[in-house]
Motif scaffolding. Structure first.
Motif, PDB file in Angstrom:
ATOM      1  N   GLU A  84      -5.646  -1.831  15.905  1.00 51.28           N
ATOM      2  CA  GLU A  84      -5.838  -0.377  15.927  1.00 51.28           C
ATOM      3  C   GLU A  84      -6.488   0.094  17.210  1.00 51.28           C
ATOM      4  N   TYR A 106      -8.760  -3.686   7.651  1.00 47.81           N
ATOM      5  CA  TYR A 106      -8.706  -2.499   6.800  1.00 47.81           C
ATOM      6  C   TYR A 106      -9.785  -2.511   5.725  1.00 47.81           C
ATOM      7  N   ALA A 166      -9.557  11.129   8.621  1.00 49.37           N
ATOM      8  CA  ALA A 166      -9.223   9.747   8.255  1.00 49.37           C
ATOM      9  C   ALA A 166      -8.567   9.780   6.884  1.00 49.37           C
ATOM     10  N   SER A 169      -5.099   3.740   4.451  1.00 52.93           N
ATOM     11  CA  SER A 169      -4.815   2.625   5.369  1.00 52.93           C
ATOM     12  C   SER A 169      -5.738   2.634   6.584  1.00 52.93           C
ATOM     13  N   THR A 170      -6.999   2.989   6.343  1.00 50.54           N
ATOM     14  CA  THR A 170      -8.013   2.930   7.395  1.00 50.54           C
ATOM     15  C   THR A 170      -9.267   2.271   6.837  1.00 50.54           C
ATOM     16  N   ASN A 173     -11.475   4.879   5.171  1.00 49.22           N
ATOM     17  CA  ASN A 173     -11.104   5.225   3.796  1.00 49.22           C
ATOM     18  C   ASN A 173     -11.593   4.155   2.815  1.00 49.22           C
ATOM     19  N   ARG A 190      -3.219   7.000   7.718  1.00 54.09           N
ATOM     20  CA  ARG A 190      -3.902   6.880   8.995  1.00 54.09           C
ATOM     21  C   ARG A 190      -4.743   8.112   9.351  1.00 54.09           C
ATOM     22  N   TYR A 191      -4.377   8.843  10.420  1.00 51.11           N
ATOM     23  CA  TYR A 191      -5.214   9.935  10.916  1.00 51.11           C
ATOM     24  C   TYR A 191      -4.393  11.212  11.103  1.00 51.11           C
ATOM     25  N   SER A 242     -16.868   3.057  10.704  1.00 48.75           N
ATOM     26  CA  SER A 242     -15.679   2.526  11.380  1.00 48.75           C
ATOM     27  C   SER A 242     -15.913   1.264  12.194  1.00 48.75           C
TER      28      SER A 242
END
Length: 262
Positions: A84, A106, A166, A169-170, A173, A190-191, A242
């Motif tokens: 990422e 993830y 967000a 799939s992050t 999250n 994603r974003y 993050s």
């Protein structure tokens, strides 16, 4: 000896790598906490923990733009990337230079797997396993802490102009879910860029404004509060949401403090 990274790419490692370039800020912090600071020769301009690294190590660019000549000149034994954080082009360029390990994270489970890989790769298994245990203990304690907490609907903003959040799939999250925060954008990936007017129609308990990658400030709370009069709007430290790696040791205490604000 053969190793596999988190993209399942096989790496042929003959000796423990001793000249490391890391293009992922959170993983640079992890390397230091694994006792590998002396082996780091190159970092990005965003590798700010510990702050002394930017003075002591060669800066080889950012996470999206690298200085290839600087990287080559350092003659690294290995380059550490993330799927990422770094572009596919950067990963391919690094692979042409030297052995390149790519992480793909993830969840906390993915993080613990990576720490285990680094322990084997850099011959620091004892420190890696100790760190894994510490994170697991912190997580177990936090799950107990949230057991009686009610689920709250939230949106986690990462950018302004355009407004971006967000979603699924992050790693963000994943940590929101662990906190029992229901991400209103969990059905998206994603974003995504979002529409504030549509968001106003949702019954949100809280809006989180992250400190990174966009540096939200108090003035942005005031800006949004005009539209979301009955919603709690909080500035949050994006590193705790993050930064996978050893940052997780501190994240759970931060999350407890965040719950007290709600």
């Amino acid at each position: 000896m053969e190793f596999k990274d988190q993209l399942n790419t096989t790496l042929d490692i003959k000796n423990t790598p001793k000249r490391i370039i890391c293009l992922v800020p959170s993983l640079t912090e992890l390397l230091v906490d694994l006792g590998l600071e002396d082996d780091i020769v190159g970092v990005t301009k965003f590798c700010v923990h510990p702050s002394s690294l930017l003075k002591e190590k060669i800066i080889v660019g950012g996470t999206k733009n690298i200085k290839v000549d600087k990287i080559k000149a350092l003659q690294p034994a290995i380059i550490l990337c993330n799927k990422e954080e770094n572009t596919k082009e950067i990963v391919e360029t690094c692979r042409r230079i030297t052995t390149t390990h790519v992480s793909d994270i993830y969840t906390i489970t993915d993080t613990l797997e990576l720490i285990h890989q680094y322990g084997k790769l850099f011959s620091c298994e004892a420190k890696a396993e100790h760190l894994i245990l510490e994170i697991q203990q912190k997580q177990t304690d936090f799950i107990d802490f949230t057991a009686t907490k009610s689920i709250k609907k939230v949106a986690y903003f990462i950018w302004r102009k355009p407004w971006m959040v967000a979603a699924n799939s992050t790693f963000i999250n994943h940590l929101l879910r662990l906190n029992k925060f229901e991400n209103i954008y969990n059905e998206q990936e994603r974003y995504p860029e979002i529409d504030l007017e549509k968001l106003r129609k949702k019954n949100l308990d809280a809006i989180f404004l992250s400190s990174e990658p966009f540096p939200f400030q108090e003035k942005h709370i005031i800006e949004l509060q005009k539209k979301f009069k009955s919603t709690k709007i909080i500035l949050v430290d994006g590193e705790y949401f993050s930064w996978y790696g050893s940052r997780l040791v501190k994240s759970f205490d931060y999350f407890k403090m965040l719950h007290s604000q709600l």
